[in-house]
Enzyme design. Sequence first.
Site, PDB file in Angstrom:
ATOM      1  N   LYS A  41      10.268  10.317 -16.087  1.00 17.43           N
ATOM      2  CA  LYS A  41      11.103  10.622 -14.941  1.00 17.43           C
ATOM      3  C   LYS A  41      11.343  12.118 -14.821  1.00 17.43           C
ATOM      4  O   LYS A  41      11.678  12.631 -13.759  1.00 17.43           O
ATOM      5  CB  LYS A  41      12.462   9.908 -15.121  1.00 17.43           C
ATOM      6  CG  LYS A  41      12.354   8.413 -15.270  1.00 17.43           C
ATOM      7  CD  LYS A  41      13.736   7.836 -15.707  1.00 17.43           C
ATOM      8  CE  LYS A  41      13.593   6.339 -15.917  1.00 17.43           C
ATOM      9  NZ  LYS A  41      14.716   5.782 -16.661  1.00 17.43           N
ATOM     10  N   GLY A  42      11.209  12.788 -15.961  1.00 20.82           N
ATOM     11  CA  GLY A  42      11.604  14.194 -16.051  1.00 20.82           C
ATOM     12  C   GLY A  42      10.980  15.122 -15.021  1.00 20.82           C
ATOM     13  O   GLY A  42      11.623  16.040 -14.533  1.00 20.82           O
ATOM     14  N   GLU A  97       4.942  18.541 -14.945  1.00 25.46           N
ATOM     15  CA  GLU A  97       5.771  18.066 -16.064  1.00 25.46           C
ATOM     16  C   GLU A  97       7.078  18.851 -16.128  1.00 25.46           C
ATOM     17  O   GLU A  97       7.152  19.983 -15.654  1.00 25.46           O
ATOM     18  CB  GLU A  97       5.011  18.291 -17.378  1.00 25.46           C
ATOM     19  CG  GLU A  97       4.436  17.035 -17.983  1.00 25.46           C
ATOM     20  CD  GLU A  97       5.485  16.121 -18.631  1.00 25.46           C
ATOM     21  OE1 GLU A  97       6.682  16.210 -18.289  1.00 25.46           O
ATOM     22  OE2 GLU A  97       5.087  15.309 -19.466  1.00 25.46           O
ATOM     23  N   ASP A  98       8.057  18.229 -16.766  1.00 23.84           N
ATOM     24  CA  ASP A  98       9.312  18.939 -16.988  1.00 23.84           C
ATOM     25  C   ASP A  98       9.189  19.951 -18.129  1.00 23.84           C
ATOM     26  O   ASP A  98       9.621  21.086 -18.013  1.00 23.84           O
ATOM     27  CB  ASP A  98      10.450  17.935 -17.268  1.00 23.84           C
ATOM     28  CG  ASP A  98      10.086  16.873 -18.323  1.00 23.84           C
ATOM     29  OD1 ASP A  98       8.967  16.914 -18.880  1.00 23.84           O
ATOM     30  OD2 ASP A  98      10.932  16.002 -18.585  1.00 23.84           O
ATOM     31  N   ASP A 101       6.370  20.235 -25.137  1.00 21.89           N
ATOM     32  CA  ASP A 101       7.034  20.417 -26.423  1.00 21.89           C
ATOM     33  C   ASP A 101       5.952  20.424 -27.509  1.00 21.89           C
ATOM     34  O   ASP A 101       5.299  21.437 -27.711  1.00 21.89           O
ATOM     35  CB  ASP A 101       8.037  19.253 -26.555  1.00 21.89           C
ATOM     36  CG  ASP A 101       8.960  19.364 -27.736  1.00 21.89           C
ATOM     37  OD1 ASP A 101       9.337  20.482 -28.100  1.00 21.89           O
ATOM     38  OD2 ASP A 101       9.327  18.315 -28.305  1.00 21.89           O
ATOM     39  N   LYS A 129       8.042  25.069 -24.648  1.00 26.23           N
ATOM     40  CA  LYS A 129       8.585  25.487 -25.948  1.00 26.23           C
ATOM     41  C   LYS A 129       7.396  25.772 -26.851  1.00 26.23           C
ATOM     42  O   LYS A 129       6.989  24.902 -27.635  1.00 26.23           O
ATOM     43  CB  LYS A 129       9.387  24.335 -26.574  1.00 26.23           C
ATOM     44  CG  LYS A 129      10.739  24.060 -25.985  1.00 26.23           C
ATOM     45  CD  LYS A 129      11.425  23.010 -26.880  1.00 26.23           C
ATOM     46  CE  LYS A 129      12.509  22.267 -26.186  1.00 26.23           C
ATOM     47  NZ  LYS A 129      12.989  21.111 -26.987  1.00 26.23           N
ATOM     48  N   PHE A 150      17.286  21.969 -27.612  1.00 29.46           N
ATOM     49  CA  PHE A 150      17.213  20.776 -26.782  1.00 29.46           C
ATOM     50  C   PHE A 150      17.884  21.044 -25.445  1.00 29.46           C
ATOM     51  O   PHE A 150      19.065  21.359 -25.381  1.00 29.46           O
ATOM     52  CB  PHE A 150      17.865  19.576 -27.482  1.00 29.46           C
ATOM     53  CG  PHE A 150      17.457  18.289 -26.838  1.00 29.46           C
ATOM     54  CD1 PHE A 150      16.259  17.684 -27.163  1.00 29.46           C
ATOM     55  CD2 PHE A 150      18.254  17.714 -25.857  1.00 29.46           C
ATOM     56  CE1 PHE A 150      15.863  16.511 -26.536  1.00 29.46           C
ATOM     57  CE2 PHE A 150      17.865  16.541 -25.224  1.00 29.46           C
ATOM     58  CZ  PHE A 150      16.665  15.941 -25.562  1.00 29.46           C
ATOM     59  N   ASP A 157      16.698  14.850 -19.686  1.00 34.62           N
ATOM     60  CA  ASP A 157      17.894  14.093 -20.081  1.00 34.62           C
ATOM     61  C   ASP A 157      18.219  14.204 -21.558  1.00 34.62           C
ATOM     62  O   ASP A 157      17.363  14.540 -22.382  1.00 34.62           O
ATOM     63  CB  ASP A 157      17.679  12.612 -19.754  1.00 34.62           C
ATOM     64  CG  ASP A 157      16.714  11.948 -20.742  1.00 34.62           C
ATOM     65  OD1 ASP A 157      15.555  12.419 -20.832  1.00 34.62           O
ATOM     66  OD2 ASP A 157      17.123  11.002 -21.418  1.00 34.62           O
ATOM     67  N   ARG A 163      20.266  14.489 -16.072  1.00 31.92           N
ATOM     68  CA  ARG A 163      19.040  14.790 -15.305  1.00 31.92           C
ATOM     69  C   ARG A 163      19.373  15.483 -13.990  1.00 31.92           C
ATOM     70  O   ARG A 163      18.603  16.262 -13.459  1.00 31.92           O
ATOM     71  CB  ARG A 163      18.284  13.491 -14.978  1.00 31.92           C
ATOM     72  CG  ARG A 163      17.620  12.833 -16.160  1.00 31.92           C
ATOM     73  CD  ARG A 163      16.656  11.764 -15.679  1.00 31.92           C
ATOM     74  NE  ARG A 163      16.293  10.807 -16.705  1.00 31.92           N
ATOM     75  CZ  ARG A 163      15.298  10.962 -17.572  1.00 31.92           C
ATOM     76  NH1 ARG A 163      14.559  12.050 -17.540  1.00 31.92           N
ATOM     77  NH2 ARG A 163      15.036  10.042 -18.474  1.00 31.92           N
TER      78      ARG A 163
HETATM   79  P1  IMP Z   1       5.579  16.332 -26.156  1.00 32.89           P
HETATM   80  O1  IMP Z   1       5.125  17.623 -25.546  1.00 32.89           O
HETATM   81  O2  IMP Z   1       4.546  15.284 -26.229  1.00 32.89           O
HETATM   82  O3  IMP Z   1       6.217  16.584 -27.505  1.00 32.89           O
HETATM   83  O4  IMP Z   1       6.748  15.640 -25.343  1.00 32.89           O
HETATM   84  C1  IMP Z   1       7.263  16.127 -24.199  1.00 32.89           C
HETATM   85  C2  IMP Z   1       8.329  15.170 -23.713  1.00 32.89           C
HETATM   86  O5  IMP Z   1       9.434  15.096 -24.636  1.00 32.89           O
HETATM   87  C3  IMP Z   1       8.906  15.722 -22.433  1.00 32.89           C
HETATM   88  O6  IMP Z   1       8.206  15.262 -21.313  1.00 32.89           O
HETATM   89  C4  IMP Z   1      10.331  15.253 -22.504  1.00 32.89           C
HETATM   90  O7  IMP Z   1      10.448  13.962 -21.950  1.00 32.89           O
HETATM   91  C5  IMP Z   1      10.670  15.207 -23.981  1.00 32.89           C
HETATM   92  N1  IMP Z   1      11.365  16.449 -24.409  1.00 32.89           N
HETATM   93  C6  IMP Z   1      10.878  17.422 -25.213  1.00 32.89           C
HETATM   94  N2  IMP Z   1      11.773  18.415 -25.384  1.00 32.89           N
HETATM   95  C7  IMP Z   1      12.864  18.061 -24.680  1.00 32.89           C
HETATM   96  C8  IMP Z   1      14.146  18.699 -24.459  1.00 32.89           C
HETATM   97  O8  IMP Z   1      14.473  19.806 -24.926  1.00 32.89           O
HETATM   98  N3  IMP Z   1      15.015  18.026 -23.650  1.00 32.89           N
HETATM   99  C9  IMP Z   1      14.728  16.812 -23.099  1.00 32.89           C
HETATM  100  N4  IMP Z   1      13.541  16.192 -23.274  1.00 32.89           N
HETATM  101  C10 IMP Z   1      12.622  16.802 -24.073  1.00 32.89           C
HETATM  102 MG    MG Z   2       8.245  14.405 -19.537  1.00 37.80          MG
END
Ligand code: IMP
Ligand code: MG
Length: 174
Positions: A41-42, A97-98, A101, A129, A150, A157, A163
């Site tokens: 949803k992000g 994407e939001d 990470d 990040k 975070f 969220d 959100r």
């Molecule tokens: P990754 O890059 O596969 O580790 O995961 C990314 C997802 O983790 C994002 O799309 C978010 O849904 C969630 N996420 C990672 N960091 C944060 C944060 O700081 N706040 C909220 N959601 C996060």
């Molecule tokens: Mg996401």
Amino acid sequence: MAERIEVLLSEEEVDKRIQEIGEQISKDYAGKRVHLVCVLKGGSFFMCELAKRITVPVSIDFMSVSSYGGDTKSSGVVKIVKDLDEPLRDKEVIVVEDIVDSGRTLSYLLEMLRDRGPSNVKLCTLLDKPERRVVDVKVDYTGFEIPDEFVVGYGLDYDQKYRNLPYIGVVKFD
Ligand code: IMP
Ligand code: MG
């Protein structure tokens, strides 16, 4: 434990940056149309704002994947909870994407979308990040690089809350 939100990026800063990315995408895709793929949803808040600022023709689609949790994290395999409505063949795709990470979700997702025969797939994220990266992912458009904290707001969220904040904040526990 009381939770409070500290502003990291104000509404004005975020809006200004989305405007800039919209202009850049409009330039890069001049004479073409773009197909925005939102990761729910992000990514939804960012995608809507971004789409309004792109001046070439835009179409949109949505998908939902389960990241984090269980063996997803270790295997890097992502489950599709809701797939796209339309095929990607010959489309100029931008995944919106939001936040990126670890990069696990995106690296898997991008590979899967590239297998569907689009002309091109690029990645646009509001937040990045870089310190947290485990899997290498090429990001084409980044709103802001942020430290390893975070964050919530603008679609992101904490336990399904925050959100709807129109800015990016850091969750603090006092
Ligand atoms: P990754 O890059 O596969 O580790 O995961 C990314 C997802 O983790 C994002 O799309 C978010 O849904 C969630 N996420 C990672 N960091 C944060 C944060 O700081 N706040 C909220 N959601 C996060
Ligand atoms: Mg996401």
